[in-house]
Design a protein around this motif. Structure first.
Motif, mmCIF file in Angstrom:
data_model
loop_
_atom_site.group_PDB
_atom_site.id
_atom_site.type_symbol
_atom_site.label_atom_id
_atom_site.label_comp_id
_atom_site.label_asym_id
_atom_site.label_seq_id
_atom_site.Cartn_x
_atom_site.Cartn_y
_atom_site.Cartn_z
ATOM 1 N N ALA A 218 1.300 -1.079 0.266
ATOM 2 C CA ALA A 218 -0.102 -0.142 -0.073
ATOM 3 C C ALA A 218 0.229 1.675 -0.062
ATOM 4 C CB ALA A 218 -1.327 0.069 1.178
ATOM 5 N N PHE A 219 2.169 1.518 0.684
ATOM 6 C CA PHE A 219 2.798 2.358 0.669
ATOM 7 C C PHE A 219 3.539 2.492 -0.627
ATOM 8 C CE2 PHE A 219 6.904 4.509 1.508
ATOM 9 C CZ PHE A 219 6.715 5.115 2.318
ATOM 10 N N GLY A 220 3.912 1.925 -1.564
ATOM 11 C CA GLY A 220 4.640 1.826 -2.466
ATOM 12 C C GLY A 220 3.879 2.247 -3.161
ATOM 13 N N ASP A 221 2.771 1.642 -3.071
ATOM 14 C CA ASP A 221 1.383 2.591 -4.626
ATOM 15 C C ASP A 221 1.573 3.997 -4.169
ATOM 16 O OD1 ASP A 221 0.988 -0.172 -5.396
ATOM 17 O OD2 ASP A 221 -0.855 -1.576 -4.662
ATOM 18 N N SER A 222 1.072 3.913 -3.151
ATOM 19 C CA SER A 222 0.661 5.724 -3.144
ATOM 20 C C SER A 222 2.143 5.844 -3.244
ATOM 21 C CB SER A 222 0.480 5.598 -0.549
ATOM 22 O OG SER A 222 0.509 7.276 -0.710
ATOM 23 N N LEU A 223 3.114 5.820 -3.268
ATOM 24 C CA LEU A 223 4.627 6.615 -3.336
ATOM 25 C C LEU A 223 4.499 6.601 -5.262
ATOM 26 C CD1 LEU A 223 7.583 5.662 -1.208
ATOM 27 C CD2 LEU A 223 6.410 7.988 -1.536
ATOM 28 N N GLU A 224 3.956 5.645 -5.905
ATOM 29 C CA GLU A 224 3.968 5.628 -7.047
ATOM 30 C C GLU A 224 2.847 6.201 -7.618
ATOM 31 O OE1 GLU A 224 3.976 2.558 -10.750
ATOM 32 O OE2 GLU A 224 2.724 1.884 -9.079
ATOM 33 N N SER A 225 1.660 6.582 -7.086
ATOM 34 C CA SER A 225 0.614 7.247 -7.498
ATOM 35 C C SER A 225 1.070 9.000 -7.532
ATOM 36 C CB SER A 225 -0.681 6.855 -6.945
ATOM 37 O OG SER A 225 -1.591 7.630 -6.943
ATOM 38 N N GLN A 226 1.871 8.643 -6.355
ATOM 39 C CA GLN A 226 1.906 10.638 -5.958
ATOM 40 C C GLN A 226 3.193 10.723 -6.752
ATOM 41 O OE1 GLN A 226 2.101 12.016 -1.929
ATOM 42 N NE2 GLN A 226 1.847 9.492 -1.140
ATOM 43 N N TYR A 227 4.232 10.038 -7.374
ATOM 44 C CA TYR A 227 5.038 10.747 -8.124
ATOM 45 C C TYR A 227 4.950 10.503 -9.434
ATOM 46 C CZ TYR A 227 9.408 9.526 -5.786
ATOM 47 O OH TYR A 227 10.849 9.789 -4.251
ATOM 48 N N SER A 228 3.732 9.815 -9.773
ATOM 49 C CA SER A 228 3.810 10.289 -11.132
ATOM 50 C C SER A 228 2.082 11.594 -11.621
ATOM 51 C CB SER A 228 2.559 8.558 -11.669
ATOM 52 O OG SER A 228 1.756 9.059 -13.158
ATOM 53 N N ALA A 229 1.903 11.474 -10.124
ATOM 54 C CA ALA A 229 1.087 12.249 -10.513
ATOM 55 C C ALA A 229 1.789 13.696 -10.906
ATOM 56 C CB ALA A 229 -0.133 12.417 -9.116
ATOM 57 N N VAL A 230 2.792 13.848 -9.524
ATOM 58 C CA VAL A 230 4.044 15.372 -9.281
ATOM 59 C C VAL A 230 4.085 15.340 -10.930
ATOM 60 C CG1 VAL A 230 5.812 15.886 -8.377
ATOM 61 C CG2 VAL A 230 4.495 15.315 -7.429
ATOM 62 N N HIS A 231 4.849 14.764 -11.854
ATOM 63 C CA HIS A 231 5.459 14.365 -12.657
ATOM 64 C C HIS A 231 4.186 14.833 -14.054
ATOM 65 C CE1 HIS A 231 9.592 13.113 -11.400
ATOM 66 N NE2 HIS A 231 9.110 12.642 -11.031
ATOM 67 N N THR A 232 3.435 13.973 -14.328
ATOM 68 C CA THR A 232 2.630 14.147 -15.262
ATOM 69 C C THR A 232 2.205 15.986 -14.817
ATOM 70 O OG1 THR A 232 1.286 12.333 -15.032
ATOM 71 C CG2 THR A 232 0.110 13.773 -16.179
ATOM 72 N N ALA A 233 2.198 16.087 -13.850
ATOM 73 C CA ALA A 233 1.749 17.886 -14.044
ATOM 74 C C ALA A 233 2.923 18.415 -14.601
ATOM 75 C CB ALA A 233 1.518 18.010 -12.508
ATOM 76 N N ARG A 234 3.953 17.958 -14.013
ATOM 77 C CA ARG A 234 5.134 19.208 -14.245
ATOM 78 C C ARG A 234 5.043 18.569 -15.668
ATOM 79 N NH1 ARG A 234 10.588 17.465 -11.471
ATOM 80 N NH2 ARG A 234 11.277 19.258 -12.263
ATOM 81 N N ARG A 235 4.695 18.097 -16.467
ATOM 82 C CA ARG A 235 5.001 17.866 -18.647
ATOM 83 C C ARG A 235 4.111 18.737 -18.998
ATOM 84 N NH1 ARG A 235 6.217 12.116 -17.139
ATOM 85 N NH2 ARG A 235 3.896 11.884 -17.172
#
Length: 525
Positions: A129-146
């Motif tokens: 669950a912790f790994g899924d949460s980190l992956e989701s947050q990393y993905s959201a941050v990088h998607t927003a940056r792009r």
């Protein structure tokens, strides 16, 4: 009111702003005078403005007023200017969002590091669950940056098109500006030298480095990269870089603990894509000459003395209580176009202890590591460091803040002449029988070969599985030679020294036993 002609004579750049000093000379009659200094940038902080100088006058006060330029009467030109201001505001908002995302990424990375040990003691579901949460947050941050970068490029293209249209219609129109009104009183006629200083946003500097390994050892060059978009160009003047804040590759390999536990029956779910939070090592150069590997060519005829090395310009430093201020010897002009301009701050020769580190379970590459101490008086800020072996560029790494006297490990790239192989030698698995347990035995062989012309010290990292439950036991069966270090999380460390053209082999194996009816998860197939 007297208008004073001034010029920028000094600039002190901070990490997120700058202090600008303007100087001018005025001849005043006896009495009270109001002196106007204009134009000043709109971004100046009004409460930061100060007046100083030399002369027999009394400064009664200083006010900052906004001088608004007349808008063009042509409606089309006015509409273009209004749209350009909207685009400027939108790009400022995008820049603020970028800074916020950088801070969030650093927070997530720190959270992952600090939580790893605690999560290691919890059940597998919480780890997932912790790994899924980190992956989701990393993905959201990088998607927003792009998305922001795509939008920023659209704004820039539109802004450039508007500028061309505006130039065709009316030419460039001056933006609004600030003016300082200085009130002084002179008892007698006097000539006075006035200095007006103020702080502006939109200016910054950050550090970059060159780390160069050569015959003479490891050297470091520290550069300051200055950029500004304050609205006024800085000419060549007294420029200082301050670390004060008034009012962000190649990695040394590390291994995480390897846990195994009883499998929990569950409804089959689609296979999840594996996550990786570490930096890839594939972007480094895999083959390059190390210092001293190329033979020196002898000059024809009688030996000639070697020419002296070129001299380098370094900045002078003033150490404060909590910050340092550096004054480069070479003055540089910094236009207000946002481009970075580089100046050298200092050059250091570091005493470094060189060795290699490899973690074959992660990558069959050997990283050249330098253990160096900062023997200078400088506290080196964080920055990107370019890696060179003599004249060859081999990659880049991030340098964390480095205090005087502090020892630091530096990754200096991959050396393809240290060859590493990791081979699965044996894997046996028995099925549980009546009253017995299931047993899995695994054995690996690691070979390290030194193909360099000199001895090499190599640190080898590998790992054993760690059981989270008493129904599963793990025992090592083969450890030849015995590891130099071994911790409770199963990380094994061997330290060996190889002569030139020599190789060595490490053998290690383990046995996993599980109680009857227990399925072990976490082991390779």
């Amino acid at each position: 009111m007297t208008t004073l002609d001034t010029a920028i004579t000094a600039v002190t750049v901070y990490p997120d702003r700058a202090r600008v000093t303007r100087s001018g000379k005025a001849s005043l009659a006896a009495g009270e005078h109001r002196i106007r200094v204009s134009p000043l940038p709109v971004s100046l902080l009004r409460d930061s403005i100060r007046v100083a100088g030399q002369g027999e006058v009394t400064v009664l006060g200083v006010d900052v007023v906004t001088e608004r330029q007349a808008e063009p009467s042509d409606e089309q030109v006015s509409a273009l200017l209004a749209r350009m201001r909207e685009l400027d505001a939108a790009m400022n908002q995008l820049a603020d969002a970028d800074r916020a995302s950088e801070a969030r990424i650093k927070f997530l990375e720190r959270l992952a590091r600090e939580s790893a040990e605690q999560l290691a003691k919890t059940d597998e579901a919480r780890v997932i669950a912790f790994g899924d949460s980190l992956e989701s947050q990393y993905s959201a941050v990088h998607t927003a940056r792009r998305d922001r970068e795509r939008l920023r490029q659209e704004h820039i293209r539109e802004h450039q098109a508007l500028e061309r249209r505006l130039a065709d219609l009316r030419g460039k129109t001056k933006p609004d500006a600030q003016a300082a009104i200085i009130t002084v009183e002179a008892a007698d006629p006097v000539t006075v030298d006035l200095e007006l200083s103020y702080v502006v946003r939109g200016a910054s500097w950050h550090s970059s480095y060159d780390l160069r390994l050569g015959d003479a050892g490891l050297s470091l060059r520290w550069f300051g990269l200055i950029q500004q978009s304050t609205g006024e160009d800085w000419p060549e003047c007294r420029l200082q870089l301050s670390t004060a804040r008034p009012a962000q590759a190649v990695d040394i390999p590390e291994l995480s603990p390897w846990f195994i536990s009883p499998a929990v029956p569950a409804t089959p779910v689609p296979r999840r894509r594996a996550m990786s939070y570490g930096a890839s090592m594939d972007d480094t150069v895999g083959s390059y000459p190390l210092a001293g590997s190329a033979p020196m060519m002898a000059a024809p005829g009688s030996p000639q003395p070697a020419p002296p090395p070129v001299r380098e310009s370094v900045a002078t430093v003033e150490q404060g209580i909590t910050a340092a201020t550096y004054t480069p010897q070479r003055t540089i002009a910094v236009p207000a176009d946002g481009t970075a301009h580089r100046t050298q701050i200092t050059a250091l020769d570091l005493e470094a202890d060189l060795d290699y580190v490899t973690a074959p379970a992660r990558s069959l590459e050997a990283i050249l590591r330098a253990t160096a101490r900062n023997t200078s008086e400088h506290t080196l800020p964080e920055g990107r460091a370019s890696l060179f072996h003599d004249a060859e560029y081999v990659g880049a790494t991030d340098l964390d803040p480095w205090a005087p006297g502090e020892e630091r490990e530096l990754a200096l790239g991959v050396d393809a002449r240290i060859r590493v192989e990791r081979e699965l030698v044996r894997r046996n698995a028995t099925k549980a029988t009546l009253g017995s347990s299931r047993r899995i035995e695994v054995e690996y062989s690691i070979t390290i070969a030194n193909h360099t012309p000199r001895p090499a010290r190599v640190t080898v990292l590998d790992r054993l599985p760690v059981s989270r439950d008493a129904v599963i036991t793990v025992r090592d069966t083969v450890l030849k030679p015995q590891p130099t270090e071994r911790d409770e999380l199963g990380i094994l460390t061997w330290k060996t020294e190889l002569n030139a053209r020599a190789e060595t082999t490490i053998a290690f194996g383990y046995r996993v036993e599980a109680a009857k009816g227990v399925t072990v998860s976490g082991l390779p197939d």
